[in-house]
Every structure is written in C-alpha cells, then in structure tokens.
Design an enzyme around this catalytic site. Structure first.
Site: not given
Ligand code: IVH
Length: 677
Positions: A85, A117, A411, A414
C-alpha cells in the site's frame, strides 16, 4: 448403514460442531460451551480418529496441534500478486489521495471502506471446496512460503468453511497477529524458561509463523484477521463492494475486524482516523495506522495500480510508538520502601507525539539483561500512559568506552548503605524514614486516595514541605497552619485553606485505611483489611508477634515479619502515637463484626471470560451473598470487572474506563474481607 459410514458421519458432525464452537470462542468471544464440554467433543473426535486412521484428515480440528518438522518451506507463486500500500503520514497526504481518486473517476464524493491497519504479517489462505488447502506468507509479493501446516494451528482460522456458503475457490487475504495479552503471556513464559523475549507482538508473530516445526507454532498464541479476497470462483462471492466482501468473509466464520466502517469523503476518512487513533492503546492488538479502500469494486478496477501499489487504497499511518535515542545518564530513584530504581535519562525524543526524557529501567538485573550502558543508542517505546521503556540497545552503535552500570553501594539521597536481599532483585536504602526520598514517598502514600485521602497534597508540595523541614513524618501534617502553607511556592490563601480542610477531614478514618496508610512493606489494601478485621483495634495489633500475625488469613510469613519489624521500630511507634494524639481516629471493635456479610453492598461487578475454578453462577452467587450486584455491561459506575481467560470486549472497556480488574484469586480475597473504605 455400515458401521464405518456411521463413524464417518459422527466424525464429520463433530468436526463441524468443533469448528462452530472455535468460531464462537476465538472469533466472536461468545462461547456457548464451557471448556469441559468443548474438551469432551474434542476428545471424542480424537478417539474416533485414533481408532479409524482413515478418518484422520489434515484439516481436522485435532490437527491444530502441529505436525512433524519440515526441512524448509516450499516457495509457491501467488495466484494474484500480494501488493503493498502507499503510505500517508499527514492529513494532506490523505486529502491528496481522495482528490486524485475523485478526479480519476469523475466523482464528487466517494464511499470508502475504512479498516484498521494490523501490525502483523500478511498471509493468503486458499480454500478449495470450502477446505483450507494452502496458506502462504506474502514473501516478495510474487512468491510466498508455504506455511499451511503452521497456519492450521491458528485457532481463529477455520479449516473448513460452512458448506452452504463456501464457493469452489476462495483466496482469503489477511494478517496474522499476536494479541497483546498473548504476547505478554508468551514473554512471561520465555522469561520463566530463561529464553529470549520478543521485542514486540509483530516480531513474536513473525517468529512463530516461520517455525519449521509446526508444533512450536501450535504452542504460540496467534490470531488472524481477514481484510480482503484474492482469487475466487463461485457466484456466492459479492462483487460490487469491498465492504460486502468483508461481511461475506465474516459469514464464512473468518475473523473480520469489527472496527471496519463505511465512510464518505476526506472528512469521513479523517474522522475515522481520529476515532481509531483514540482507541489505539485500548485495542487488544497493535495497529500502525488505518487503511482506506474505495468501496466500489468497479471503481477499484478503473483506478488500477501504479507499480506495486493500488491507486484505490491507502495506508494512513499513526505516529510511531518507538523511536531511537541515546542514554545520557543512568540515574537512581529511591521509592517509598527504599527500593532503588535505575532510570535512564534520555536525549529528548518525540515518541507517539509526546516528548520523552526519561525511561524506567526497573532494576539492576534488567539493565544487565538488556546490557544497557550510558551513551548507548536505544529503542524507546511508549504506549498510552504507560511509563516509557527502553526496549533494546543497538550493539553496532556502542562506543568502545561505554561503562557497565552498577547500583551504588550508598543511597544517592541520604548516603546510607544499600542492602540487597537474597533472592530478590530489589536493592534498598536501609535508612527507612530517615531517608528524605523515602519520607516523601511515605507521606504521599499516607495522603493517597485509598489511604487517608488528603486531597491536594501532591508531590511538588511534599517536596517543599520535606525540603524545608516543615514535615518529617505524616504526623507533622496535622501541625501545619495557614501561614506555613501560604509561604510555600504556588500556594495561595484559598488552596492553603482547602488543604487544611482536607487534612482536618482525614482525621476521621477506618482502622483498615490507617494500617494501609502506614506504608508497611508488602501490606496492601487487602492485607490491611485482614489485619483490621482480625485484630479489631490498634493496641492488639501493636502487641502481636510474627506468629500471632501469621494466624491472619491474609498474612504469610514474609508479611508477618514485615509487620512485626515495622512495629518493633521505636520511631514508627512514635509516629503512630503522635498521629493518635493529633486526633486521627477510627472505630474499633471485635474483628468478627467487621467480617459480617454484606460488606460489598453498593459495589457492582461485571464478569467476563472463563474463571479457572468458579462458574459464572458460583461467582455471581458469592458476590450477591456478600451484598454486591452483578451487572451485564461495564460502565463508569462499575466497581470491578472480574476477568477470566479470554476475557473480551468488557475487559477492554473496563481498561478504558479505569475500572479495576480482578482475577479469581483477587475476587475471593475481596469476598473474604471487610470493606476497607
Ligand atoms: S489491504 C491491495 N488491508 O499492510 C491492498 N492491508 O503495505 C492490499 N495490512 O502487506 C493490502 N492491515 O499486510 C490491507 N486492513 C488492511 C491491512 C493491510 C494491514 C498490511 C498488509 C500489507 C501491508 C500493505
């Protein structure tokens, strides 16, 4: 009549019957038989065929399990070429297509058949005398591969057409796809087996269809949609309009999308494009655009073809949901229970019409599995409101110096040590509520709708309150005053007053909500409900050890340990005491009364699909016994949809409306529990 003739007749009628039920189940989503009754028919046919091998036919429904492997696929020329197409990427492209077609035909206004489609693989199915004899891939459009054995395993493709409607010859064209829920399940299975996952449903469908061993294809859940007719012989086939041909295919029990519509003119095409675009995310399968076809077949012939694409049809594409970009950095976010989540910061890119700058990477293992490094070029995918995801990286574009990612040992917020739990993928910051990131999340959770429901307390506000040291724990919320709130950014007198009123209202709550609001790891709403019902009051709960906690039906050993651990922390007890002092209150009472029946009064349930153990009647009965109501269709007022295997349109609708979905386990859980709200 001889014995064999009788057996043959029985086999024939069983096949017809099974085909009909396959169609009801896989195509119409409206089964008439439950699984056991269907299996009985199937086994009867299998037994007959085992006893009389001369009855074993390639197009018997029993043959859908796949056959012995082929060495390679045979190449077969298409009777009529399978064309491609032309694509339109803008409204102007679409308008130009309509204008050219009108001018060529000398018409003012054209009728079109508009269809989704499908994003899968084109195939052609040849039926002779109503029997499926050949199934080909599109290949290069002129020649395809013979995948008949594989296509026979696709449950929604009929092996025989109803004898009264079938023409002598019929070539059906359509698309093989994998439904999204089947794709998710398949990938889960691949993960469980340590096998490679598929990047998207289209790849999964392609990989499954091109298996030399059709038993593998049979184990992959493929679906099919017919969208046209190739060669045919027979007066039964409509010859005036494409839309009539699709309706005819549907009457032959071929799956044809319900989304097809007849529309007029460019305005009709555009409206269709918009309508389907809005539904795109909620559809059970992937589509990458819509297809417009001039409906009148005589007009189609007059328009003809340019090179390999028809002038009478057009694919109008949607914006891609995937795009290429680069990982600029891998950042680490800290969640409510301290879980560290790696997040990719991306070179900004537009995906599906939205600018994307970040994508979640889930956890460290996922980063390793996808082998993602800073600087990598990656495919990002965005679907609806789902958080954007990195699908994969492109190895060819990797820079030599790209560094492997590891989660930090401290972390990032902290600086407390990060803990990895044996057997879990998650890594956690150990600081609990001392970590500002966890504190913010804990406060947001405390205020969330299903917890203490403090309307208007959003993340920007919590960021400010925690960063300015106004709020350390949820208990501090009850000490806020008008002046403090008005001093915050983007906070006027009116919204400050509204927030204070919401905080005031939150003081009156239920015990279950309070427990849930504490944000204890692994304690969701239903567990909180179970604890509230069982203990009836806070003091009893605070005194319980892990063994006592395990006696609660909703609580297993992991949850028991988490709950006991939470209450053992002195700072958690202090927050709880301060909340009580601040006037947060609820009704206490013996657990038994809280478990009285009728707790689902006012809730409406919709059942769809087949549940693993309960029949619909049983599920409905249990819901009614608990005071709930069962309705036939989903609306915004539906409280829950209970979805079993092969749940269909109702489930989709529920997703669209944001109605929560329960499986059977979750329903049973809910039936046991007191109403938490
Ligand atoms: S009609 C002559 N209809 O798109 C027209 N194709 O680029 C032939 N496709 O390979 C195609 N959905 O696999 C048509 N509703 C639909 C379609 C569709 C998907 C695919 C098809 C073809 C490609 C064309």
């Amino acid at each position: 009549m001889g014995a064999l003739t009788k057996v043959k007749e029985r086999a024939f009628s069983l096949r017809e019957e099974i085909e009909r039920h396959n169609h009801l189940y896989y195509v119409l989503d409206a089964p008439e038989l439950d699984d056991a009754a269907f299996d009985a028919l199937f086994r009867e046919l299998q037994a007959l065929e085992a006893e009389y091998p001369e009855l074993q036919l390639e197009d018997s429904p029993t043959a859908r399990v796949g056959a012995t492997p082929a060495a390679q696929f045979a190449s077969v020329a298409h009777g009529l070429p399978m064309l491609s197409l032309n694509n339109a990427f803008s409204d102007e492209d679409m308008e130009a297509f309509d204008r050219r077609a009108r001018e060529a035909l000398g018409e003012e206004d054209l009728a079109y058949c508009a269809e989704p489609k499908f994003d899968g693989l084109a195939v052609s199915l040849t039926y002779q005398g109503g029997r499926l004899v050949l199934g080909l891939t599109r290949g290069d459009g002129q020649t395809g591969e013979d995948v008949t054995g594989n296509l026979r395993t696709v449950r929604s493709i009929p092996l025989r057409l109803p004898s009264d409607l079938a023409p002598a010859l019929l070539e059906v064209r359509g698309e093989v796809v994998m439904l999204r829920r089947d794709f998710d399940r398949l990938n889960q299975r691949q993960r469980d087996r340590g096998e490679r996952e598929f990047a998207n449903p289209r790849n999964a469908a392609a990989g499954s269809l091109r298996q030399l061993d059709s038993r593998i294809t049979a184990s992959r859940p493929l679906s099919f949609f017919a969208y046209g007719i190739g060669r045919f012989e027979g007066v039964q086939v409509p010859q005036e309009r494409h839309s009539d041909q699709l309706a005819y295919l549907a009457s032959l029990r071929l799956p044809v999308s319900e989304l097809r519509e007849q529309v007029r003119g460019a305005a009709g095409l555009l409206a269709y494009y918009r309508r389907i675009g809005e539904q795109r995310e909620a559809l059970p399968f992937d589509i990458d655009g819509v297809v417009y076809k001039v409906d009148d077949l005589a007009c189609q012939r007059r328009l003809g073809f340019v090179s390999r694409a028809p002038r009478f049809a057009l694919a109008h594409k949607f914006p891609a949901q995937e795009a290429l970009t680069r990982i600029e950095a891998i950042e680490v976010q800290v969640g409510r229970t301290g879980t560290l989540t790696p997040v990719a910061r991306l070179e900004p890119v537009v995906v599906g019409g939205v600018r994307v700058t970040h994508a979640t990477l889930h956890n460290e293992e996922e980063v390793r599995r996808k082998d993602l490094r800073v600087g990598d070029t990656v495919v990002v995918r965005r679907a609806g409101d789902v958080i954007p995801e990195v699908v994969r990286m492109l190895p060819d574009r990797r820079a030599a110096e790209a560094q492997r990612f590891t989660l930090p040992a401290l972390c990032p917020v902290c600086q407390s040590p990060v803990q990895r739990v044996e057997g879990e993928v998650a890594a956690r910051c150990t600081a609990g509520l001392y970590c500002p990131a966890q504190r913010k999340q804990a406060i947001l959770h405390f205020a969330s709708r299903r917890a203490l429901d403090i309307e208007g307390l959003g993340d920007k506000l919590v960021d400010q309150l925690v960063d300015n040291a106004r709020v350390h724990t949820p208990a501090d919320l009850y000490a806020l005053d008008q002046e403090t709130l008005e001093a915050l950014e983007r906070m006027g007198a009116k919204s400050a007053a509204n927030l204070l009123a919401a905080i005031e209202r939150s003081r009156d709550t239920t015990f279950a909500r309070f427990i849930y609001a504490l944000g204890i790891r692994n304690v969701g709403e239903s567990t909180a409900g179970g604890l509230a019902a069982d203990f009836g009051g806070l003091d009893a709960l605070l005194q319980a050890d892990a063994v006592r906690l395990s006696a609660v039906p909703e609580v297993g050993p992991v949850v028991a340990a988490a709950v006991a651990g939470f209450f053992a922390e002195s700072h958690n007890r202090e927050v709880i005491n301060r909340l009580r002092e601040a006037g947060v209150r609820w009704q206490e009472g013996p657990g038994v009364t809280a478990r009285a029946p009728g707790h689902l009064t006012g809730r409406t349930f919709v059942l769809t699909g087949t549940l693993p153990t309960l029949s619909r009647e049983q599920a409905g009965g249990l819901i009614a016994a608990a005071g709930g109501k069962v309705a036939g269709s989903v609306s915004a007022r539906t409280s829950y949809v209970v979805a079993g295997a092969d749940a269909g349109g109702k489930y989709q609708r529920a997703l669209e409306l944001g109605v929560p979905a329960l499986d059977e386990d979750a329903l049973l859980e809910l039936l046991k529990l007191p109403d938490a709200s």
